[in-house]
Every structure is written in structure tokens, then in C-alpha cells.
Enzyme design. Structure first.
Site, mmCIF file in Angstrom:
data_model
loop_
_atom_site.group_PDB
_atom_site.id
_atom_site.type_symbol
_atom_site.label_atom_id
_atom_site.label_comp_id
_atom_site.label_asym_id
_atom_site.label_seq_id
_atom_site.Cartn_x
_atom_site.Cartn_y
_atom_site.Cartn_z
ATOM 1 N N GLU A 349 0.795 -1.233 0.000
ATOM 2 C CA GLU A 349 0.000 0.000 0.000
ATOM 3 C C GLU A 349 0.833 1.291 0.000
ATOM 4 O OE1 GLU A 349 -3.917 -1.524 2.407
ATOM 5 O OE2 GLU A 349 -2.143 -1.093 3.607
HETATM 6 C C1 TNX Z 1 -4.311 -4.086 4.939
HETATM 7 S S1 TNX Z 1 -2.618 -6.493 4.687
HETATM 8 C C2 TNX Z 1 -3.019 -3.860 5.360
HETATM 9 C C3 TNX Z 1 -2.767 -3.467 6.751
HETATM 10 C C4 TNX Z 1 -4.043 -3.285 7.516
HETATM 11 C C5 TNX Z 1 -4.994 -4.389 7.171
HETATM 12 C C6 TNX Z 1 -6.257 -4.354 7.955
HETATM 13 C C7 TNX Z 1 -1.611 -5.430 4.347
HETATM 14 C C8 TNX Z 1 -0.400 -5.889 3.737
HETATM 15 N N1 TNX Z 1 -1.915 -4.152 4.609
HETATM 16 O O1 TNX Z 1 -1.995 -2.298 6.782
HETATM 17 O O2 TNX Z 1 -3.751 -3.307 8.872
HETATM 18 O O3 TNX Z 1 -5.310 -4.302 5.808
HETATM 19 O O4 TNX Z 1 -7.042 -5.454 7.690
#
Ligand code: TNX
Length: 533
Positions: A349
Site C-alpha cells: 500500500e
Molecule cells: C491491509 S494487509 C493492510 C494493513 C491493515 C490491514 C487491515 C496489508 C499488507 N496491509 O496495513 O492493517 O489491511 O485489515
């Protein structure tokens, strides 16, 4: 008088003979074993553990005595038996045999003796866990129970389907104390997990001491989601976790999430922030109210600390040498105190990192991890860059990225959010948790097969399975337990047992027995309506 004596003898004989041939509550192939072993055969009798019981360990491994002591410590409190440990005698035998190292173990129980063998200490530890699950559930009690400690006889041959069986704790969103991490490790060990991934840094907190960059914890560790006081592990404390995990045959995988999810670092050191883009050749100074872009670029201001739960707004400056010095220092210091093979670089992300900058960053950071002798792991987005041989991509969201990983000849760690995420709500009424991926009740976390879940990805492309617990909404041990159990037990079986041996109906029966153990352990698990607890 005579007849009284005879009846006393008769009663005594009945008692003694019933002690000699005790019957177990259920035969070995109906016991509540989780994960279900590869093969079980019953001989239909019982082994009665009594106060004479003793543990003997045989073989060269230097952790065998620790395993034997662990077994004694799990049996003594409820039985009140002393359970002496030695290399010389005992009717419970732990034997490390020679041969090719493997996690496989054998467990043989007959009326007089229990024997666990494996070529590795890890295998013996798994055999010990299986043996403990064969006892009446009261074995979990911390005080003496008056129970016939009968274990069903028969034999078990077992080995894991996947070599990596993990869970992740997000200690960044809400800090998790060492005691709670150890308690989590205790439970993981019971289900034969062997990796604990610690998500040590994120926008809301930096949780591991870095001696060369002290403000990371001083400033970056000072808050958490919701604005609480946060916290961090000193390097000594981190080592304590690593050692405790290793005693339970669990390897710690540290994660430093980058280049996104870095607000806590950016709040600690302004120079890690991207500056304002300089117009080419502009060397203007701060005169007559005009901004000096050059100085701004070299000394951008630190970010504000952040305690919300939005994602994707932060990035390290990927075009500054200083950033790579920082990243290298962090990787070096953490690698030095991490005996395990993996270092997780995050990579998820990074929505405000330009695509080419992201790729440049991930490729360069992989080299740094390798320089310090570790294997890279990253969230599936890293597969959009060139992966080094051996780098593992952790699939959570994008099937496309899993395919890119395979195409590059790299392996995948399976954590599909719709099945493996422990922070997802069970249903719309769950008091905490998120639901952006799915509602996940027990059956959803159980009923999937990593080897067929993603089209084009099969068993040989997969390193293993991991269940992450993100903690935006999880603040204490009760919350952790409520979200983790019973689902973690389902994931354990997904990771350990071959899919042709798994059955939801049978798992429903076995998890109910496990629930009794959790009750005795005072683990506040979610009583899924899908199970007759
Ligand atoms: C996505 S899973 C994210 C996390 C969040 C999570 C909450 C991932 C690699 N990144 O930063 O905590 O969703 O469900």
C-alpha cells in the site's frame, strides 16, 4: 468377619484390575487432535499415566532436555505427578533418531510405554504436542484434578504439508506487551506453528529500538491507534522474545514496513520525508517571504505523529541516499539480533510512492537484506518489481501479484485476506474487527486449500500459510484471543494437514474438544454458532 475380608479383597482386586486395563474416553482416531495427523491407527486400549511416570530423552540434540522439561511442565500441574526427566529411565521416551532431518515424527502409545521419535528436535516437539492432546482435557488445568489420566493406545505418523506455518502480530497499531506475545507463542506452539511474524513498524508506531536512530522509538514509539501511549521493545527485550519463541520451535520474522506505512519514522526524522519537488536548477533562498526550496528539500520537516487508521498516505524519500543509510542501519541492527532466516520488508500500500520510485526502492532494499544474510519477504506488491532469487512474496490481496511471483520463479506465502485475516469480523455483530475483505466465520477460515486457492498457483509454488492479526481495533489480550481463536486452529490445520484428510464436519467435532481446553486455559475464544461447543 471372613466374608468381610473376602469382599474387601474382591473390591480391591476389581479396583486394581480396572487400573491395569483402563479404557480411554475415546480411541486414538477419535481424539480431538488439531491439526489432524497424516496417519493414525488405533489398538483400542489405554495407557494409564500414574505417579511413577517418568520422561526419558535419548539422542544428541542439545534441546532434548528442554523439550522433556516442557512436557513435564505441561503434565505436572494437573496430575500432581512429579514427572522426573533423565537420560536413564522413563516410560515416556523422547528419542531423536539418525537419518535425514525432517519435521516428521512418530508417536507410539501402548499400555506400558509412550514413545516419540523424530530425526529432529522440532519433530519431537510436535510429537509432544500431539501426545498432550490425547490426554483428557483436564490436563490443561493449573491445579491438581482427580481424573484417570488415560491416553488411547495406537500409533501416529505425521509430518507437515507446508514448511512455513505462521501467524503475524501487528504490534505497531497497538503495542503488545512481551507477556502477551509470549502467551500468544504458548498457544501457537500447541498447534505446531513454526513462524511468528512481528509487524514492528507502521504509520502509528515504531516498536523496535534502533541504536543508531534513537528517535524512532523515542518519538515514533510514543503513540498508537487511538492516541494511547504506545511502547516499544528494547533490543534486549526483542531478543527475549526470540529466545522464548525458539524454545517453542518458533522462528521470529521481523518486519519493517517500507517505503509506505512509515509515518512513525517520518515523524521521528524529518530528513526521511520526501521534500518539495525542486524546480530544475532553482537555488532560490528564503528572501522577502519566498520559500527556499533547496533547503526544504534537504531538511523537510518531520511529519506529525498519527493515531488514525487510514492507510497509504506516507512514504520514505526514495531518491535520497540518506534514506538508504537509514534503511541499511535498521536492517543491520535487526538482522544482528534475529537468528531466523527471514527479514520482511513490507512493501504494501505505498500509494503515494511513484511507481518507478517504488520499484527502485524495493530492488535496492532487497540487496541490503541479502547483504546482511537474510532472505527477503514482502507483501505481494513487491512482485511488481524484480525479485531476487529466493525472495518470498506474501499473497494477501492481488492474485495478479501471486502470478508475477511465480513467473519470476519465486515462492509465495499464502495469507489471503478473505480466509486468513484474523482481524476480519466473524459477522456483522462482532464487537471489534474490520470487514473490508470479508466476514470470516470459522468455516471460512477452515474450508480452503492453499494449493488450489489461486488459479495457476500450486503446492510447489507455496512456502506456507500465515494468519495475520492486524490490531487497528485490537487493544488487549482479551481482544487478541477473541479474534484469534478458534480461527487460528483452523489455519493450523490448513497449513499442516493434507487437504484430502481435512473435513469440516470432523473439524467441528474436534474444535469443540479444543474449546474445553481453551475454557480451562481461560482463553476467551469466540463461540462460533457453527460449532456445538
Ligand atoms: C491491509 S494487509 C493492510 C494493513 C491493515 C490491514 C487491515 C496489508 C499488507 N496491509 O496495513 O492493517 O489491511 O485489515
Amino acid at each position: 468377619m471372613k466374608s468381610l475380608l473376602w469382599s474387601a479383597i474382591l473390591v480391591a482386586t476389581v479396583i486394581v484390575s480396572s487400573c491395569q486395563a483402563p479404557m480411554p474416553e475415546v480411541p486414538i482416531d477419535e481424539a480431538g487432535l488439531i491439526p489432524i495427523p497424516k496417519s493414525i491407527s488405533s489398538t483400542g486400549k489405554g495407557f494409564l499415566l500414574n505417579s511413577e511416570a517418568a520422561i526419558q530423552y535419548k539422542g544428541n540434540g542439545n534441546k532434548l532436555e528442554t523439550i522433556a522439561n516442557y512436557l513435564a511442565s505441561r503434565i505436572s500441574p494437573a496430575t500432581g505427578f512429579e514427572m522426573p526427566v533423565s537420560q536413564n529411565f522413563g516410560n515416556i521416551i523422547l528419542e531423536q533418531t539418525s537419518g535425514e532431518a525432517s519435521e516428521a515424527y512418530q508417536l507410539k502409545v501402548d499400555e506400558n510405554e509412550v514413545k516419540i521419535t523424530s530425526t529432529t528436535e522440532a519433530g519431537i516437539f510436535y510429537g509432544v504436542q500431539t501426545f498432550l492432546q490425547l490426554f483428557p482435557t483436564e490436563i490443561e488445568s493449573s491445579s491438581v484434578e482427580s481424573v484417570d489420566w488415560v491416553v488411547p493406545t495406537g500409533s501416529i505418523q505425521d509430518e507437515p504439508e507446508f514448511e512455513y506455518r505462521g501467524s503475524m502480530l501487528d504490534v505497531a497499531r497497538h503495542f503488545i506487551s512481551i507477556e502477551d506475545v509470549k502467551h500468544y507463542i504458548d498457544q501457537m506452539a500447541k498447534f505446531k506453528f513454526n513462524y511468528l511474524h512481528l509487524h514492528l513498524t507502521d504509520d502509528q508506531g515504531w516498536r523496535i529500538e534502533i541504536k543508531s536512530w534513537p528517535k524512532l522509538t523515542e518519538i515514533g514509539g510514543s503513540t498508537e491507534v487511538g492516541g494511547g501511549k504506545g511502547g516499544f521493545y528494547t533490543q534486549e527485550e526483542y531478543k527475549e522474545i526470540v529466545v522464548y519463541a525458539a524454545e517453542h520451535f518458533i522462528t521470529v520474522v521481523p518486519e519493517v514496513d517500507m517505503p509506505g506505512h512509515t509515518n512513525a519514522a517520518l515523524a521521528s526524522y524529518g530528513e526521511l520525508n520526501p521534500g518539495v519537488n525542486l524546480p530544475d536548477g532553482d537555488v532560490s533562498t528564503m528572501v522577502e517571504g519566498k520559500i527556499d526550496f533547496d533547503i526544504l528539500d534537504r531538511n523537510p520537516v518531520p511529519a506529525e505523529l498519527y493515531s488514525g487508521i487510514e492507510v497509504g498516505f506516507s512514504t520514505l524519500a526514495t531518491n535520497k541516499e540518506q534514506t538508504y543509510q537509514f534503511v541499511e542501519d535498521v536492517i543491520r541492527e535487526i538482522s544482528e539480533i534475529t537468528p531466523g532466516p527471514y527479514f520482511h520488508i513490507g512493501g504494501d500500500e505505498s500509494h503515494v510512492t511513484e511507481k518507478p520510485d517504488y520499484i527502485y526502492f524495493v530492488e535496492r532494499v532487497q540487496e541490503l537484506v541479502q547483504k546482511y544474510g537474510k532472505i527477503n519477504v514482502g507483501w505481494d506488491e513487491i512482485a511488481t518489481s524484480k525479485l531476487l532469487p529466493g525472495t518470498i512474496a506474501q499473497f494477501w490481496a492481488e492474485e495478479e501479484n501471486a502470478k508475477l511471483t511465480k513467473e519470476q520463479g519465486n515462492k509465495i506465502l499464502m495469507s489471503p485476506a478473505k480466509r486468513a485475516y484474523l482481524d476480519m469480523q466473524y459477522d456483522s455483530t462482532t464487537r471489534i474487527g474490520l470487514h473490508w475483505a470479508a466476514y470470516i466465520d470459522l468455516k471460512d477460515s477452515y474450508s480452503w486449500d492453499p494449493s488450489t486457492y489461486t488459479e495457476g498457483i500450486n503446492k510447489f509454488d507455496i512456502l506456507g500459510v500465515e494468519a495475520p492479526l492486524w490490531t487497528e481495533t485490537v487493544t488487549n489480550r482479551a481482544d487478541i484471543e477473541y479474534m484469534t481463536y478458534p480461527r487460528l486452529a483452523a489455519i493450523a490445520e490448513v497449513a499442516w494437514s493434507p487437504s484430502n484428510l481435512r473435513s469440516w464436519e470432523d473439524f467441528q467435532r474436534r474444535i469443540a474438544i479444543q474449546g474445553k481446553r481453551w475454557d480451562i486455559n481461560k482463553i476467551g475464544f469466540y463461540r462460533s454458532p457453527q460449532v456445538n461447543w
